[in-house]
Scaffold this motif. Sequence first.
Motif, PDB file in Angstrom:
ATOM      1  N   HIS A   1       0.908  -1.144   0.025  1.00 27.62           N
ATOM      2  CA  HIS A   1       0.111  -0.181   0.093  1.00 27.62           C
ATOM      3  C   HIS A   1       0.802   1.315   0.015  1.00 27.62           C
ATOM      4  CE1 HIS A   1      -2.590   2.952   2.322  1.00 27.62           C
ATOM      5  NE2 HIS A   1      -3.062   2.951   1.163  1.00 27.62           N
TER       6      HIS A   1
ATOM      7  N   ALA B   1      -4.770   6.317   6.630  1.00 28.99           N
ATOM      8  CA  ALA B   1      -5.559   5.329   5.719  1.00 28.99           C
ATOM      9  C   ALA B   1      -5.173   3.817   6.208  1.00 28.99           C
ATOM     10  CB  ALA B   1      -5.470   5.589   4.316  1.00 28.99           C
ATOM     11  N   SER B   2      -6.259   3.152   6.263  1.00 27.19           N
ATOM     12  CA  SER B   2      -5.758   1.652   6.592  1.00 27.19           C
ATOM     13  C   SER B   2      -6.264   0.800   5.090  1.00 27.19           C
ATOM     14  CB  SER B   2      -6.601   1.038   7.988  1.00 27.19           C
ATOM     15  OG  SER B   2      -6.188   1.786   9.014  1.00 27.19           O
ATOM     16  N   PHE B   3      -5.198   0.078   4.754  1.00 21.64           N
ATOM     17  CA  PHE B   3      -5.298  -0.871   3.753  1.00 21.64           C
ATOM     18  C   PHE B   3      -6.018  -2.210   4.279  1.00 21.64           C
ATOM     19  CE2 PHE B   3      -2.588  -4.123   1.196  1.00 21.64           C
ATOM     20  CZ  PHE B   3      -3.507  -4.070   0.019  1.00 21.64           C
TER      21      PHE B   3
ATOM     22  N   ARG C   1      -9.144   0.802   1.013  1.00 20.44           N
ATOM     23  CA  ARG C   1      -8.644   1.461   2.147  1.00 20.44           C
ATOM     24  C   ARG C   1      -9.540   2.330   2.672  1.00 20.44           C
ATOM     25  NH1 ARG C   1      -4.090   5.411  -0.575  1.00 20.44           N
ATOM     26  NH2 ARG C   1      -5.387   6.911  -1.375  1.00 20.44           N
TER      27      ARG C   1
END
Length: 407
Positions: free
Chosen positions: A256, A323-325, A404
Amino acid sequence: MKKLELLAPAGDLEKLKIAVLYGADAVYLGGRQFSLRAGAGNFDDNEMLEGIKFAHSRNVKVYVAINIYAHNPDLEKLPSYLEFLARAGVDAVIASDPGVIDMTLRLQPGLPIHLSTQANTTNWASAAFWQRLGLQRVVLARELSLAEIKEIGARVDVELEAFVHGAMCMSYSGRCLLSNFLTGRDANRGDCAQSCRWRYYLVEEKRPGQYFPVEEDSRGTYFMSSKDLCLLDYIPQLAAAGVTSFKIEGRMKSIHYLATVVKIYRQALDSYLKNPAAYTVKPEWMDEITKVSHREYTTGFLLGDQGRTATVEPGQSSYTRRASFVGLVLGQDEATGRLVVEQRNNFKVGEELEALTPTGDNRQVKVQAIFDGETGEPMDVAPHPQQILQLSVDHPLPPMAMLRRIQ
C-alpha cells in the motif's frame, strides 16, 4: 532534456509487480545474499527470473543490490552469483564494496554497475574516480545539499541518482555499528535491528537500577529517530542539477505504501516533463502521501546543513497514517461478476471505502455484499487476514486496485 527515471523498491515479487503497475521506470531489489535488506522478503533465483521477465515485458529496468560490505567468506559465492545475474539479464547491479566492484568488473565486464549510496559519494572527485573506473551511475550520499549536487553534475559525465522519498538513517550514509554493538545484527551486512528507533534512558554508574528518562515530554524521546524524506517540491531543481534517477526508499514497506508513493511521484515527474516551467506540487499529492505510514516529512540536507531539526524527530518514533489498507483486488470472477479481493484488514458490508487504482483518480466504493471466496456463503464482515473474498460493489475496479479506509 535527459530522460528522467522513477526508481522504486521491490522487496519481494508482489512488490515488484505493484511498483511496475503503479508507474515505476525501474525497480531495485535484492537476492537472498549480498543485499543490505536482509529483513525484506527478497528474491530466490526463480522469483528473480520471474520478476525480470515481468518488468522487462513492460519496459521497466531491474537493478539488483549486491551492496553489503563483504567479509572474506562472502566473496566465495560471489562469482557464481554474478554469473547468474548476467545470464538473468539484470540491467545493473548496485555495489559499494571496492572488492565486490573489482570482482564484478573483472568477472562480468558487460554488467553495468551503479555505486550504492553506502559508498557515501559526497564530492565530484569521488564521482569522477568511479566514472573512470567504469561505473555507469553514482547513487549520491543523502548528506548532500542541492548546491553540492549541482556542482557534481557540472563536473562529471556519469549518471546521478538521488533519494527523493522515504526513511532516512541517522548515521552517515547508513554506515552504522549501533545495531551490531547492541544486538549482534550487522547493519552493514543487511541485518539492521533499527536500534536508533528504541526508547533510551540514562543510568548512572553508582545508582544501578535507577533509570532517568531522556525526554521531551511524558512519552520520552527518540533522539536518534530520523524524519522521513519528501522532495516532491524539488523535482525541477534536482533535474536541473543533473539528477536523472529519482529513488524511493522502502524495500521493507507495505504494498500500500509502495503503490501510493510510486503513483504520486509518477504523476509529479510526468507533470514536470510535460511543462517544466509550470511545475507545482498539487495539494492532492501531499494529501495522498500522508495517508501512508510515515514520520514527519523533511527535505533532509537538500537545503544545506539545517542541524538536527532537519532530520531528527525528538519525541516520536511511531508512524502516523490516515488510511488503513483493507483489501487487494485480484480480479473479477467470470461466473458471478463480483470482485475477487484478498483481505488485508477488517471491513464490513455497507462500509464506504476508497479505492487506490494503478492509474486515474481514486474512487469511492460502497461494499454492498461480501461472499466467502471458496464456499460462496454471504458474510457480514471480512475477519480473516488474506482470506479470498468476493465483493459486490457499486463501481468496477481494475486488478491490483487497493481498498482502504480513510481515518
